[in-house]
Design a protein around this motif. Structure first.
Motif, mmCIF file in Angstrom:
data_model
loop_
_atom_site.group_PDB
_atom_site.id
_atom_site.type_symbol
_atom_site.label_atom_id
_atom_site.label_comp_id
_atom_site.label_asym_id
_atom_site.label_seq_id
_atom_site.Cartn_x
_atom_site.Cartn_y
_atom_site.Cartn_z
ATOM 1 N N ALA A 104 2.232 6.225 -7.298
ATOM 2 C CA ALA A 104 0.978 6.799 -7.789
ATOM 3 C C ALA A 104 1.139 7.874 -8.866
ATOM 4 O O ALA A 104 0.355 7.886 -9.830
ATOM 5 N N SER B 230 0.829 -1.205 0.000
ATOM 6 C CA SER B 230 0.000 0.000 0.000
ATOM 7 C C SER B 230 0.862 1.254 0.000
ATOM 8 O O SER B 230 0.625 2.204 -0.753
ATOM 9 N N TYR B 231 1.892 1.262 0.852
ATOM 10 C CA TYR B 231 2.777 2.425 0.944
ATOM 11 C C TYR B 231 3.560 2.618 -0.353
ATOM 12 O O TYR B 231 3.684 3.733 -0.862
ATOM 13 N N THR C 155 1.583 4.189 -3.069
ATOM 14 C CA THR C 155 1.468 5.648 -2.989
ATOM 15 C C THR C 155 2.718 6.322 -3.556
ATOM 16 O O THR C 155 2.614 7.398 -4.145
#
Length: 169
Positions: free
Chosen positions: A139, A132-133, A136
């Motif tokens: 992204a 998840s990190y 980002t």
């Protein structure tokens, strides 16, 4: 768009116009990216009460598939540490209840290191947070650019991983 490396390159070109600093354009960025990634990973590991080496060992066991066990020799080759270091790491992970040792049925003198349920839960949660990190961080980059970057980095890294003695496992 500019980054910190652009200034570094400009300064070197100004101070040493006789030196081709082109490699710095790649490797200084890779180095800075690595430091950013290390900080991000450290944050995730702290959230899950893991040291980076614990994550490495637990992740190697988890990726091995059921029954999530490997010999200490395979673990040390995968994590690039010495036998004594791996013994210490397995001892500490055993004490924490994240792995357990069992006799190797194929080698009467050997043992296997198996991920416990608690270890699997810990590595799965840490991995989910890490992905998840890292998502980002990626992204701002379109999917096609990510794929191209991964391919380019693979072409640079693969020969280094093989080294003079051939592929590493």
């Amino acid at each position: 768009m500019r980054d910190e490396v652009d200034g570094l390159i400009e300064a070197w070109r100004s101070e040493r116009p006789d030196v081709d600093v082109t490699p710095l354009e790649v490797f200084s960025r890779v180095s800075r990216l690595s430091r950013h990634l290390d900080r991000a990973r450290r944050t995730v590991f702290i959230e899950h009460s893991l040291e980076p080496w614990e994550f490495d060992v637990l992740a190697e066991l988890r990726r091995s598939g059921p029954p999530y066990e490997l010999s200490p020799g395979k673990l040390l080759r995968a994590t690039l540490v010495t036998s004594g270091t791996m013994t210490n790491r397995v001892d500490r992970l055993t004490t924490a209840g994240l792995v357990r040792r069992r006799p190797d049925p194929g080698d009467k003198r050997g043992v296997l290191v198996r991920l416990t349920e608690r270890g699997a839960e810990r590595i799965d949660a840490a991995m989910a947070s890490l992905i998840s990190y890292e998502e980002t961080l990626l992204a701002p980059m379109p999917t096609q650019d990510r794929e191209q970057l991964a391919s380019l980095l693979r072409s640079l890294l693969a020969p280094l991983d093989r080294g003079p003695e051939g592929p590493r496992s």
